[in-house]
Scaffold this active site. Structure first.
Site, PDB file in Angstrom:
ATOM      1  N   LYS A 227     -10.134  -7.198   6.659  1.00  0.00           N
ATOM      2  CA  LYS A 227      -9.328  -6.829   7.755  1.00  0.00           C
ATOM      3  C   LYS A 227      -9.849  -7.405   9.175  1.00  0.00           C
ATOM      4  O   LYS A 227     -10.811  -6.849   9.701  1.00  0.00           O
ATOM      5  CB  LYS A 227      -9.375  -5.411   7.931  1.00  0.00           C
TER       6      LYS A 227
ATOM      7  N   GLU B  44     -10.705   0.821  -4.022  1.00  0.00           N
ATOM      8  CA  GLU B  44     -11.250   0.460  -2.870  1.00  0.00           C
ATOM      9  C   GLU B  44     -11.798   1.868  -2.021  1.00  0.00           C
ATOM     10  O   GLU B  44     -11.341   2.814  -2.290  1.00  0.00           O
ATOM     11  CB  GLU B  44      -9.855   0.225  -2.041  1.00  0.00           C
TER      12      GLU B  44
ATOM     13  N   LYS C 236      -0.800  -0.958  -4.676  1.00  0.00           N
ATOM     14  CA  LYS C 236      -2.183   0.027  -4.457  1.00  0.00           C
ATOM     15  C   LYS C 236      -1.629   1.287  -3.838  1.00  0.00           C
ATOM     16  O   LYS C 236      -0.975   1.402  -3.176  1.00  0.00           O
ATOM     17  CB  LYS C 236      -2.753  -0.689  -3.021  1.00  0.00           C
TER      18      LYS C 236
ATOM     19  N   SER D 112       1.011  -1.119   0.033  1.00  0.00           N
ATOM     20  CA  SER D 112      -0.011  -0.086   0.003  1.00  0.00           C
ATOM     21  C   SER D 112       1.113   1.124   0.167  1.00  0.00           C
ATOM     22  O   SER D 112       1.684   1.327   0.882  1.00  0.00           O
ATOM     23  CB  SER D 112      -0.838  -0.090   1.526  1.00  0.00           C
TER      24      SER D 112
ATOM     25  N   ASP E 210     -13.885  -1.644   1.755  1.00  0.00           N
ATOM     26  CA  ASP E 210     -13.117  -1.914   2.971  1.00  0.00           C
ATOM     27  C   ASP E 210     -13.796  -1.492   4.137  1.00  0.00           C
ATOM     28  O   ASP E 210     -14.521  -2.247   4.762  1.00  0.00           O
ATOM     29  CB  ASP E 210     -11.703  -0.878   2.719  1.00  0.00           C
TER      30      ASP E 210
ATOM     31  N   ASP F  93      -6.806   3.259  -3.446  1.00  0.00           N
ATOM     32  CA  ASP F  93      -7.693   3.128  -2.145  1.00  0.00           C
ATOM     33  C   ASP F  93      -8.053   4.526  -1.945  1.00  0.00           C
ATOM     34  O   ASP F  93      -7.299   5.356  -1.851  1.00  0.00           O
ATOM     35  CB  ASP F  93      -6.897   2.454  -1.404  1.00  0.00           C
TER      36      ASP F  93
ATOM     37  N   LYS G  76      -2.678   5.015  -2.578  1.00  0.00           N
ATOM     38  CA  LYS G  76      -3.759   5.705  -2.016  1.00  0.00           C
ATOM     39  C   LYS G  76      -4.028   7.022  -2.774  1.00  0.00           C
ATOM     40  O   LYS G  76      -3.023   7.663  -3.418  1.00  0.00           O
ATOM     41  CB  LYS G  76      -3.046   6.042  -0.745  1.00  0.00           C
TER      42      LYS G  76
ATOM     43  N   GLY H 139      -4.731  -4.573   5.908  1.00  0.00           N
ATOM     44  CA  GLY H 139      -3.812  -4.341   7.052  1.00  0.00           C
ATOM     45  C   GLY H 139      -3.960  -3.159   7.761  1.00  0.00           C
ATOM     46  O   GLY H 139      -4.576  -2.261   7.247  1.00  0.00           O
TER      47      GLY H 139
HETATM   48  O1  OSB Z   1      -7.277   1.876   3.966  1.00  0.00           O
HETATM   49  O2  OSB Z   1      -6.435  -0.278   3.631  1.00  0.00           O
HETATM   50  C1  OSB Z   1      -6.415   1.040   4.346  1.00  0.00           C
HETATM   51  C2  OSB Z   1      -3.745   1.418   6.946  1.00  0.00           C
HETATM   52  C3  OSB Z   1      -4.232   1.978   8.032  1.00  0.00           C
HETATM   53  C4  OSB Z   1      -5.795   2.300   7.952  1.00  0.00           C
HETATM   54  C5  OSB Z   1      -6.377   1.798   6.607  1.00  0.00           C
HETATM   55  C6  OSB Z   1      -5.633   1.352   5.620  1.00  0.00           C
HETATM   56  C7  OSB Z   1      -4.252   1.199   5.765  1.00  0.00           C
HETATM   57  C8  OSB Z   1      -3.494   0.615   4.474  1.00  0.00           C
HETATM   58  C9  OSB Z   1      -2.299  -0.062   4.911  1.00  0.00           C
HETATM   59  O3  OSB Z   1      -3.894   0.681   3.499  1.00  0.00           O
HETATM   60  C10 OSB Z   1      -2.196  -1.434   4.937  1.00  0.00           C
HETATM   61  C11 OSB Z   1      -1.068  -1.997   5.526  1.00  0.00           C
HETATM   62  O4  OSB Z   1       0.080  -2.172   4.849  1.00  0.00           O
HETATM   63  O5  OSB Z   1      -1.200  -2.733   6.468  1.00  0.00           O
HETATM   64 MG    MG Z   2      -8.582   0.600   2.511  1.00  0.00          MG
END
Ligand code: OSB
Ligand code: MG
Length: 374
Positions: free
Chosen positions: A269, A220, A167, A141, A245, A195, A169, A297
């Site tokens: 998650k 996402e 992925k 991510s 999510d 995402d 953001k 995660g």
């Molecule tokens: O939106 O998936 C998410 C981390 C913290 C809160 C929300 C998200 C995330 C991540 C990181 O995208 C995922 C990871 O590598 O642990």
């Molecule tokens: Mg997410």
């Protein structure tokens, strides 16, 4: 199993690189390590959520408070409550059911019970959950960046490290052009997804449709967490598959999302849905509907990563998860580091329980607060 004490520690781990999403920026991760003392042995787990209630309502200090005041006492054998007789992994959610929300904290306690339970039985968490693979595909991510050249360098580094899926953001103003630049840079064969962390509204549908020619695996959580209806409407206006999510908090909400056409893919998650057993139920619902899932995660330490690997070894987890090497997050973790293998995959732990334990000296060094509930 009888739970005799719940030790809680808050720890802080500096992130190797700041993690910026449409909602906030984090430079260090603060999380809670749970150590359960039971009559069959110790169980470890982590409670990982953001410091601020921006990803969703749970935030770390709130989870600490609810663990200390309500959840840990309800599970202790000596308090005369519902747990006086025996706790099993499945009974944790039942005992805590009358408490609303705070799924992150519920998930942590259930995970610690699962660890103690499976450790005592000599089984791995993966075998206990029904895992079918020894290794799982990995993804990464990638935080929002102000500079596209810098982002492309970061992505190159992750591809060289072996990640099979990127992925990005995104947020309004840093979305289509960013994703297009990355797609052009990495070529058509690398799995790419975005995402939004709920940063858009349905009025942005025409804008988001510009992602459609980038051959993304998914987008996402484009819209608000509590609006399945608008996600279903958006799904009719864009071709990129929608993955939810934040909106998926239980097997029930997963079934609702699938049945109204709000998503074609689900990010599972455990911390968001109240635990690994509910996560498995979501997996089962999705599988029954032919909906692929992947493991999300929460920037976990090695404790949470080990448990997520066990979950991701279930058969319906057919897409790469946000399961990355320790080095992508932390210079020093509380467990042995997790690494990618030569195929860009990660091994599912095979030892009893979650398969790893924190290093006591490291744990002490990063602990900023601790308490014991008995
Ligand atoms: O939106 O998936 C998410 C981390 C913290 C809160 C929300 C998200 C995330 C991540 C990181 O995208 C995922 C990871 O590598 O642990
Ligand atoms: Mg997410």
């Amino acid at each position: 199993m009888k739970i005799e004490a719940v030790h809680l520690r808050r720890i802080t781990l500096p992130l190797v690189t700041p993690f910026r999403t449409s909602q906030h920026v984090e430079t260090e991760r603060t999380l809670v390590v749970v150590e359960l003392v039971t009559d069959v042995g110790t169980g470890w787990a982590e409670c990982s959520t953001d410091d601020e209630p921006v990803y969703w309502a749970d935030y770390l200090e709130a989870e600490i408070d609810v663990l200390v005041r309500h959840f840990a006492p309800a599970l202790l054998a000596g308090t005369g409550g519902p747990a006086a007789q025996a706790v099993t992994p499945a009974s944790v959610a039942e005992i805590l059911q009358r408490f609303k929300g705070h799924r992150t904290a519920k998930s942590a306690l259930e995970a610690a019970v699962l660890d103690a339970w499976t450790r005592a039985a000599g089984t791995s968490l993966a075998d206990h959950l029904g895992g079918v693979r020894a290794t799982v595909p990995t993804g990464v991510s990638v935080a929002i960046s102000d500079s596209i050249p810098e982002l492309l360098d970061t992505v190159d580094g992750y591809l060289e490290a072996g990640y099979g899926r990127i992925k990005l953001k995104i947020e309004p103003g840093r979305d289509i052009a960013v994703a297009r630049a990355v797609r052009e840079h990495i070529g058509p064969d690398v799995l790419l997804q975005v995402d939004a962390n709920a940063a858009y509204s349905l009025g942005d549908a025409a804008h988001l449709a510009k992602l459609d020619d980038l051959d993304l695996l998914l987008i996402e959580q484009p819209l608000a967490w509590d609006d399945l209806h608008q996600h279903a409407a958006l799904a009719r206006l864009i071709r990129t598959p929608i993955c939810l999510d934040e909106s998926i908090t239980s097997a029930r909400s997963a079934a609702a999302a699938i049945s109204v056409g709000a998503c074609r893919i689900i990010n599972i998650k455990p911390a968001r849905v109240g635990g690994y057993l509910e996560a498995r139920r979501i997996h089962d619902v999705a599988q029954a509907h032919g909906v692929p899932v992947w493991c999300g995660g929460m920037l976990e330490s090695g404790l949470g990563r080990a448990a997520n690997l066990a979950l991701a070894s279930l058969p319906g987890f057919t897409l790469p998860g946000d399961i990355s090497a320790t080095s992508r997050y932390y210079a020093q973790d509380i467990t042995e580091p997790f690494e990618l293998d030569a195929d860009g995959r990660m091994a599912v732990p095979t030892g009893p329980g979650v398969g790893v334990e924190p290093d006591g000296a490291v744990l002490d060094a990063v602990t900023t607060w601790r308490t014991t509930v008995t």
